[in-house]
Write an enzyme that holds these catalytic residues in place. Structure first.
Site, PDB file in Angstrom:
ATOM      1  N   THR A 147       0.821  -1.214   0.000  1.00  0.00           N
ATOM      2  CA  THR A 147       0.000   0.000   0.000  1.00  0.00           C
ATOM      3  C   THR A 147       0.854   1.263   0.000  1.00  0.00           C
ATOM      4  O   THR A 147       2.002   1.236   0.455  1.00  0.00           O
ATOM      5  CB  THR A 147      -0.892  -0.018   1.265  1.00  0.00           C
ATOM      6  OG1 THR A 147      -1.533   1.245   1.412  1.00  0.00           O
ATOM      7  CG2 THR A 147      -0.085  -0.275   2.527  1.00  0.00           C
ATOM      8  N   ASP A 148       0.259   2.357  -0.467  1.00  0.00           N
ATOM      9  CA  ASP A 148       0.969   3.650  -0.410  1.00  0.00           C
ATOM     10  C   ASP A 148       1.077   4.167   1.027  1.00  0.00           C
ATOM     11  O   ASP A 148       1.852   5.076   1.313  1.00  0.00           O
ATOM     12  CB  ASP A 148       0.282   4.700  -1.306  1.00  0.00           C
ATOM     13  CG  ASP A 148      -1.166   4.988  -0.930  1.00  0.00           C
ATOM     14  OD1 ASP A 148      -1.689   4.354   0.010  1.00  0.00           O
ATOM     15  OD2 ASP A 148      -1.784   5.851  -1.591  1.00  0.00           O
ATOM     16  N   GLU A 149       0.287   3.578   1.946  1.00  0.00           N
ATOM     17  CA  GLU A 149       0.283   4.093   3.329  1.00  0.00           C
ATOM     18  C   GLU A 149       1.617   3.878   4.034  1.00  0.00           C
ATOM     19  O   GLU A 149       1.876   4.509   5.057  1.00  0.00           O
ATOM     20  CB  GLU A 149      -0.852   3.449   4.138  1.00  0.00           C
ATOM     21  CG  GLU A 149      -2.199   3.754   3.543  1.00  0.00           C
ATOM     22  CD  GLU A 149      -3.367   3.575   4.504  1.00  0.00           C
ATOM     23  OE1 GLU A 149      -3.142   3.381   5.712  1.00  0.00           O
ATOM     24  OE2 GLU A 149      -4.502   3.637   4.022  1.00  0.00           O
ATOM     25  N   TYR A 172      -1.877  -0.434  11.005  1.00  0.00           N
ATOM     26  CA  TYR A 172      -2.033  -1.127   9.709  1.00  0.00           C
ATOM     27  C   TYR A 172      -0.823  -0.848   8.818  1.00  0.00           C
ATOM     28  O   TYR A 172      -0.173  -1.773   8.323  1.00  0.00           O
ATOM     29  CB  TYR A 172      -3.324  -0.674   9.012  1.00  0.00           C
ATOM     30  CG  TYR A 172      -3.347  -1.006   7.525  1.00  0.00           C
ATOM     31  CD1 TYR A 172      -3.427  -2.325   7.080  1.00  0.00           C
ATOM     32  CD2 TYR A 172      -3.248   0.010   6.562  1.00  0.00           C
ATOM     33  CE1 TYR A 172      -3.419  -2.631   5.719  1.00  0.00           C
ATOM     34  CE2 TYR A 172      -3.247  -0.296   5.202  1.00  0.00           C
ATOM     35  CZ  TYR A 172      -3.330  -1.608   4.784  1.00  0.00           C
ATOM     36  OH  TYR A 172      -3.319  -1.904   3.442  1.00  0.00           O
ATOM     37  N   LYS A 176       2.149  -3.330   7.337  1.00  0.00           N
ATOM     38  CA  LYS A 176       2.424  -3.525   5.904  1.00  0.00           C
ATOM     39  C   LYS A 176       3.873  -3.143   5.589  1.00  0.00           C
ATOM     40  O   LYS A 176       4.552  -3.825   4.818  1.00  0.00           O
ATOM     41  CB  LYS A 176       1.460  -2.687   5.047  1.00  0.00           C
ATOM     42  CG  LYS A 176       0.012  -3.148   5.061  1.00  0.00           C
ATOM     43  CD  LYS A 176      -0.209  -4.537   4.467  1.00  0.00           C
ATOM     44  CE  LYS A 176       0.005  -4.607   2.977  1.00  0.00           C
ATOM     45  NZ  LYS A 176      -0.387  -5.939   2.432  1.00  0.00           N
TER      46      LYS A 176
HETATM   47  P1  NAD Z   1      -9.763  -7.281   2.109  1.00  0.00           P
HETATM   48  O1  NAD Z   1      -9.805  -6.984   3.565  1.00  0.00           O
HETATM   49  O2  NAD Z   1     -10.970  -6.994   1.287  1.00  0.00           O
HETATM   50  O3  NAD Z   1      -9.415  -8.812   1.867  1.00  0.00           O
HETATM   51  C1  NAD Z   1      -8.410  -9.470   2.595  1.00  0.00           C
HETATM   52  C2  NAD Z   1      -8.548 -10.962   2.329  1.00  0.00           C
HETATM   53  O4  NAD Z   1      -7.520 -11.644   3.044  1.00  0.00           O
HETATM   54  C3  NAD Z   1      -9.887 -11.562   2.812  1.00  0.00           C
HETATM   55  O5  NAD Z   1     -10.425 -12.416   1.834  1.00  0.00           O
HETATM   56  C4  NAD Z   1      -9.506 -12.328   4.067  1.00  0.00           C
HETATM   57  O6  NAD Z   1     -10.351 -13.436   4.321  1.00  0.00           O
HETATM   58  C5  NAD Z   1      -8.084 -12.760   3.723  1.00  0.00           C
HETATM   59  N1  NAD Z   1      -7.308 -13.020   4.939  1.00  0.00           N
HETATM   60  C6  NAD Z   1      -7.170 -12.202   6.023  1.00  0.00           C
HETATM   61  N2  NAD Z   1      -6.415 -12.804   6.966  1.00  0.00           N
HETATM   62  C7  NAD Z   1      -6.046 -14.006   6.457  1.00  0.00           C
HETATM   63  C8  NAD Z   1      -5.275 -15.085   6.965  1.00  0.00           C
HETATM   64  N3  NAD Z   1      -4.752 -15.056   8.191  1.00  0.00           N
HETATM   65  N4  NAD Z   1      -5.083 -16.170   6.181  1.00  0.00           N
HETATM   66  C9  NAD Z   1      -5.629 -16.231   4.942  1.00  0.00           C
HETATM   67  N5  NAD Z   1      -6.401 -15.252   4.415  1.00  0.00           N
HETATM   68  C10 NAD Z   1      -6.605 -14.160   5.166  1.00  0.00           C
HETATM   69  O7  NAD Z   1      -8.494  -6.512   1.572  1.00  0.00           O
HETATM   70  P2  NAD Z   1      -8.267  -5.732   0.193  1.00  0.00           P
HETATM   71  O8  NAD Z   1      -8.761  -4.355   0.335  1.00  0.00           O
HETATM   72  O9  NAD Z   1      -8.736  -6.582  -0.925  1.00  0.00           O
HETATM   73  O10 NAD Z   1      -6.674  -5.667   0.192  1.00  0.00           O
HETATM   74  C11 NAD Z   1      -5.903  -6.743  -0.337  1.00  0.00           C
HETATM   75  C12 NAD Z   1      -4.436  -6.394  -0.238  1.00  0.00           C
HETATM   76  O11 NAD Z   1      -4.162  -5.186  -0.938  1.00  0.00           O
HETATM   77  C13 NAD Z   1      -3.966  -6.147   1.200  1.00  0.00           C
HETATM   78  O12 NAD Z   1      -2.680  -6.679   1.334  1.00  0.00           O
HETATM   79  C14 NAD Z   1      -3.936  -4.628   1.335  1.00  0.00           C
HETATM   80  O13 NAD Z   1      -2.964  -4.224   2.271  1.00  0.00           O
HETATM   81  C15 NAD Z   1      -3.556  -4.233  -0.087  1.00  0.00           C
HETATM   82  N6  NAD Z   1      -4.027  -2.908  -0.531  1.00  0.00           N
HETATM   83  C16 NAD Z   1      -5.349  -2.551  -0.394  1.00  0.00           C
HETATM   84  C17 NAD Z   1      -5.771  -1.307  -0.883  1.00  0.00           C
HETATM   85  C18 NAD Z   1      -7.215  -0.874  -0.784  1.00  0.00           C
HETATM   86  O14 NAD Z   1      -7.528   0.283  -1.091  1.00  0.00           O
HETATM   87  N7  NAD Z   1      -8.145  -1.735  -0.400  1.00  0.00           N
HETATM   88  C19 NAD Z   1      -4.863  -0.443  -1.479  1.00  0.00           C
HETATM   89  C20 NAD Z   1      -3.511  -0.842  -1.572  1.00  0.00           C
HETATM   90  C21 NAD Z   1      -3.109  -2.082  -1.109  1.00  0.00           C
HETATM   91  O1  DAU Z   2      -4.132   4.013   0.522  1.00  0.00           O
HETATM   92  C1  DAU Z   2      -4.360   2.649   0.422  1.00  0.00           C
HETATM   93  C2  DAU Z   2      -5.168   2.195   1.600  1.00  0.00           C
HETATM   94  O2  DAU Z   2      -6.483   2.701   1.410  1.00  0.00           O
HETATM   95  C3  DAU Z   2      -5.210   0.671   1.768  1.00  0.00           C
HETATM   96  O3  DAU Z   2      -3.926   0.212   2.030  1.00  0.00           O
HETATM   97  C4  DAU Z   2      -6.145   0.286   2.901  1.00  0.00           C
HETATM   98  O4  DAU Z   2      -6.254  -1.133   2.962  1.00  0.00           O
HETATM   99  C5  DAU Z   2      -7.511   0.874   2.634  1.00  0.00           C
HETATM  100  O5  DAU Z   2      -8.366   0.600   3.716  1.00  0.00           O
HETATM  101  C6  DAU Z   2      -7.419   2.387   2.409  1.00  0.00           C
HETATM  102  O6  DAU Z   2      -7.096   3.091   3.641  1.00  0.00           O
HETATM  103  P1  DAU Z   2      -7.806   4.463   4.037  1.00  0.00           P
HETATM  104  O7  DAU Z   2      -7.728   4.614   5.495  1.00  0.00           O
HETATM  105  O8  DAU Z   2      -7.338   5.585   3.190  1.00  0.00           O
HETATM  106  O9  DAU Z   2      -9.320   4.108   3.540  1.00  0.00           O
HETATM  107  P2  DAU Z   2     -10.745   4.334   4.208  1.00  0.00           P
HETATM  108  O10 DAU Z   2     -11.761   3.977   3.175  1.00  0.00           O
HETATM  109  O11 DAU Z   2     -10.862   3.723   5.554  1.00  0.00           O
HETATM  110  O12 DAU Z   2     -10.787   5.924   4.406  1.00  0.00           O
HETATM  111  C7  DAU Z   2     -10.636   6.814   3.298  1.00  0.00           C
HETATM  112  C8  DAU Z   2     -10.710   8.238   3.857  1.00  0.00           C
HETATM  113  O13 DAU Z   2     -12.045   8.479   4.334  1.00  0.00           O
HETATM  114  C9  DAU Z   2      -9.796   8.481   5.039  1.00  0.00           C
HETATM  115  O14 DAU Z   2      -9.309   9.808   4.993  1.00  0.00           O
HETATM  116  C10 DAU Z   2     -10.713   8.319   6.259  1.00  0.00           C
HETATM  117  C11 DAU Z   2     -12.054   8.803   5.730  1.00  0.00           C
HETATM  118  N1  DAU Z   2     -13.242   8.156   6.351  1.00  0.00           N
HETATM  119  C12 DAU Z   2     -13.297   6.804   6.347  1.00  0.00           C
HETATM  120  C13 DAU Z   2     -14.355   6.130   6.936  1.00  0.00           C
HETATM  121  C14 DAU Z   2     -14.413   4.631   6.950  1.00  0.00           C
HETATM  122  C15 DAU Z   2     -14.252   8.928   6.909  1.00  0.00           C
HETATM  123  O15 DAU Z   2     -14.213  10.166   6.863  1.00  0.00           O
HETATM  124  N2  DAU Z   2     -15.307   8.267   7.463  1.00  0.00           N
HETATM  125  C16 DAU Z   2     -15.407   6.913   7.532  1.00  0.00           C
HETATM  126  O16 DAU Z   2     -16.404   6.392   8.104  1.00  0.00           O
END
Ligand code: NAD
Ligand code: DAU
Length: 364
Positions: A147-149, A172, A176
Site C-alpha cells: 500500500t501507499d500508506e 495497519y 504492511k
Molecule cells: P480485504 O480486507 O478486502 O481482503 C483481505 C482478504 O484476506 C480476505 O479475503 C480475508 O479473508 C483474507 N485473509 C485475512 N487474513 C487471512 C489469513 N490469516 N489467512 C488467509 N487469508 C486471510 O483486503 P483488500 O482491500 O482486498 O486488500 C488486499 C491487499 O491489498 C492487502 O494486502 C492490502 O494491504 C492491499 N491494498 C489494499 C488497498 C485498498 O484500497 N483496499 C490499497 C492498496 C493495497
Molecule cells: O491508501 C491505500 C489504503 O487505502 C489501503 O492500504 C487500505 O487497505 C484501505 O483501507 C485504504 O485506507 P484508508 O484509510 O485511506 O481508507 P478508508 O476507506 O478507511 O478511508 C478513506 C478516507 O475516508 C480516510 O481519509 C478516512 C475517511 N473516512 C473513512 C471512513 C471509513 C471517513 O471520513 N469516514 C469513515 O467512516
C-alpha cells in the site's frame, strides 16, 4: 485445508504452465485478481488461499468457481505448519500475496491482529516459498501486494515515488511496511525473487462496506448518517480495482526482479468533495430529490493518527510497463454504484451479524 486430491488431479490434466498461489483471493482486490488470472490464463492453475475472515467472501467468485483452472484452499497464513504442507503438496512456482487485515480503523482497536496476519503471515509464506524453491530459483516469483500508506503522509504538494522513505503512521501501515521490509530482506539475504507494488486507495465492486465509498453507498441506501472524520479535508488518490488488477497482471509478467512499482490513478480527491459527488450520483441513481443524500453528511470525531494526504507517482509502471488506468473516476464510480445497487443481497449478507457489532462500536 486443501480440497480433495482427486478433484485436483483431474484438473491437472490441463498441462499447467504455472502453478500460482494467490492469497486473500476471496477479498475485495484479491477476487478481481483471481478472476482476471483464471479467465485470461486458462493454462495457469490458480490456487486461491483464504481463511475467509469477515472480509473474505466466496460469493465474490461464483462466476469462476467451476472453472477447471481454479482451486480454492481454505487455510490460515498464520499457521506455518499448514502453509508448509500446502506448498509441499502443490509446488507453487509463483505467489501473489494479498491476504491481510486491511482496515486502518480496525488496526487502531487491535494492532496485534495486524502484526499476526500482515507480518507473521507474510513471513510464513516467505519461509514456505524459500523452502521449496531453494536450489532452483529460476522462474519463481514472490509478488507482494502493498500500500501507499507505508510512505506516511504528504503535505499539500509532492507525490510518493518508489524511493520515498517509509514512515508509516497507523498500526495497519506499520504492519504492511514491516512485511515489505521482510520481502526485500529475503531478496537480499536469500536471493528470493520478488516484486512489491504499493497502490493507492482502491474502489469498485465487492469492497467490504467498512471502507469509505461502499460504507457511504450503503448508508445512503439506508438513509443513515454519513460519518465524515474530522473536517473532511483529507486527500486520497483513488483507483478503480479492475485497473489495480491489470497493473498486478503487468507487473507479475513484465516487472523486474527485486523492483518496487507504485500504482495510482493520478486521481486525488479531498474526502468531502468525493462524498458530495457520490451523494449527487446516488440521488440520481435512486431517483431521490437532488440534495437529499448530502443532508446525511455528519462530521464526527477524527481518526487518531489520520494521514492528511496520499498521492502516488505512477510514472515508473506507466513508462516501464505501459500501464494506464482504463476508466475515469466518474465512470468507475458510476459502475461501482450500479454494482452495489444491483447486488443488494450481497450487501445484506455481509452487513449482518458480526459487522453490526463493529459498526456500533466504531460509530456510536
Ligand atoms: P480485504 O480486507 O478486502 O481482503 C483481505 C482478504 O484476506 C480476505 O479475503 C480475508 O479473508 C483474507 N485473509 C485475512 N487474513 C487471512 C489469513 N490469516 N489467512 C488467509 N487469508 C486471510 O483486503 P483488500 O482491500 O482486498 O486488500 C488486499 C491487499 O491489498 C492487502 O494486502 C492490502 O494491504 C492491499 N491494498 C489494499 C488497498 C485498498 O484500497 N483496499 C490499497 C492498496 C493495497
Ligand atoms: O491508501 C491505500 C489504503 O487505502 C489501503 O492500504 C487500505 O487497505 C484501505 O483501507 C485504504 O485506507 P484508508 O484509510 O485511506 O481508507 P478508508 O476507506 O478507511 O478511508 C478513506 C478516507 O475516508 C480516510 O481519509 C478516512 C475517511 N473516512 C473513512 C471512513 C471509513 C471517513 O471520513 N469516514 C469513515 O467512516
Amino acid at each position: 485445508m486443501a480440497k480433495s486430491k482427486n478433484k485436483y488431479r483431474l484438473k491437472m490434466g490441463n498441462k499447467p504452465t504455472k502453478n500460482i498461489l494467490i492469497t486473500g483471493g476471496a477479498g475485495f482486490i484479491g477476487s478481481h485478481v483471481v478472476r482476471l488470472f483464471v479467465n485470461k490464463y486458462p493454462n495457469y492453475q490458480i490456487f486461491n488461499l483464504d481463511v475467509l475472515t469477515y472480509a473474505g467472501n466466496l460469493e465474490n467468485l461464483t462466476d469462476i468457481q467451476e472453472k477447471p483452472n481454479y482451486h480454492f484452499i481454505k487455510a490460515d497464513i498464520n499457521n506455518a505448519k499448514e502453509i508448509n504442507t500446502i506448498f509441499n503438496e502443490h509446488k507453487f512456482d509463483s505467489v501473489i500475496h494479498l491476504a491481510a487485515e486491511s482496515h486502518v480503523d480496525r488496526s487502531i482497536y487491535d494492532p496485534l491482529a495486524f502484526v499476526k496476519t500482515n507480518v507473521i503471515g507474510t513471513m510464513n509464506l516467505l519461509n514456505a516459498a524459500l523452502e521449496i524453491w531453494k536450489g532452483d530459483l529460476e522462474g519463481k516469483l514472490f509478488y507482494h501486494i502493498s500500500t501507499d500508506e507505508v510512505y506516511g503522509t504528504l503535505d499539500e504538494t509532492g507525490l510518493f515515488t518508489e524511493t520515498t522513505a517509509y514512515a508509516p503512521n497507523s498500526p495497519y501501515s506499520a504492519s504492511k511496511a514491516s512485511s515489505d521490509h521482510f520481502v526485500r530482506a529475503y531478496g537480499e539475504t536469500y536471493d528470493l525473487p520478488y516484486i512489491i507494488s504499493n497502490c493507492s486507495n482502491n474502489y469498485g465492486p465487492n469492497q467490504f462496506p467498512e471502507k469509505l465509498i461502499p460504507l457511504f453507498i450503503h448508508n445512503i441506501i439506508e438513509e443513515k448518517p454519513l460519518p465524515v472524520y474530522g473536517d473532511g479535508k483529507y486527500t486520497r488518490d483513488w483507483l478503480y480495482v479492475i485497473d489495480h488488477a491489470s497493473a498486478i497482471d503487468l507487473a507479475f509478467h513484465k516487472g523486474k526482479n527485486k523492483e518496487t512499482y507504485n500504482i495510482g490513478g493520478f486521481n486525488e480527491w479531498q474526502n468531502i468533495d468525493l462524498i458530495k459527488i457520490l451523494c449527487e450520483f446516488m440521488d440520481e441513481k435512486l431517483g431521490r430529490e437532488k440534495g437529499s443524500s448530502a443532508k446525511l453528511i455528519t462530521y464526527i470525531k477524527d481518526r487518531p493518527g489520520h494521514d492528511k494526504r496520499y498521492a502516488i507517482d505512477a510514472t515508473k509502471i506507466s513508462k516501464e510497463l505501459g500501464w494506464k488506468p482504463s476508466v475515469t473516476f466518474e465512470e468507475g464510480l458510476g459502475k461501482t454504484i450500479d454494482w452495489y445497487l444491483g447486488n443488494e443481497e450481497w450487501l445484506i449478507n455481509v452487513t449482518s451479524g458480526k459487522y453490526q457489532k463493529y459498526y456500533d462500536k466504531q460509530y456510536s
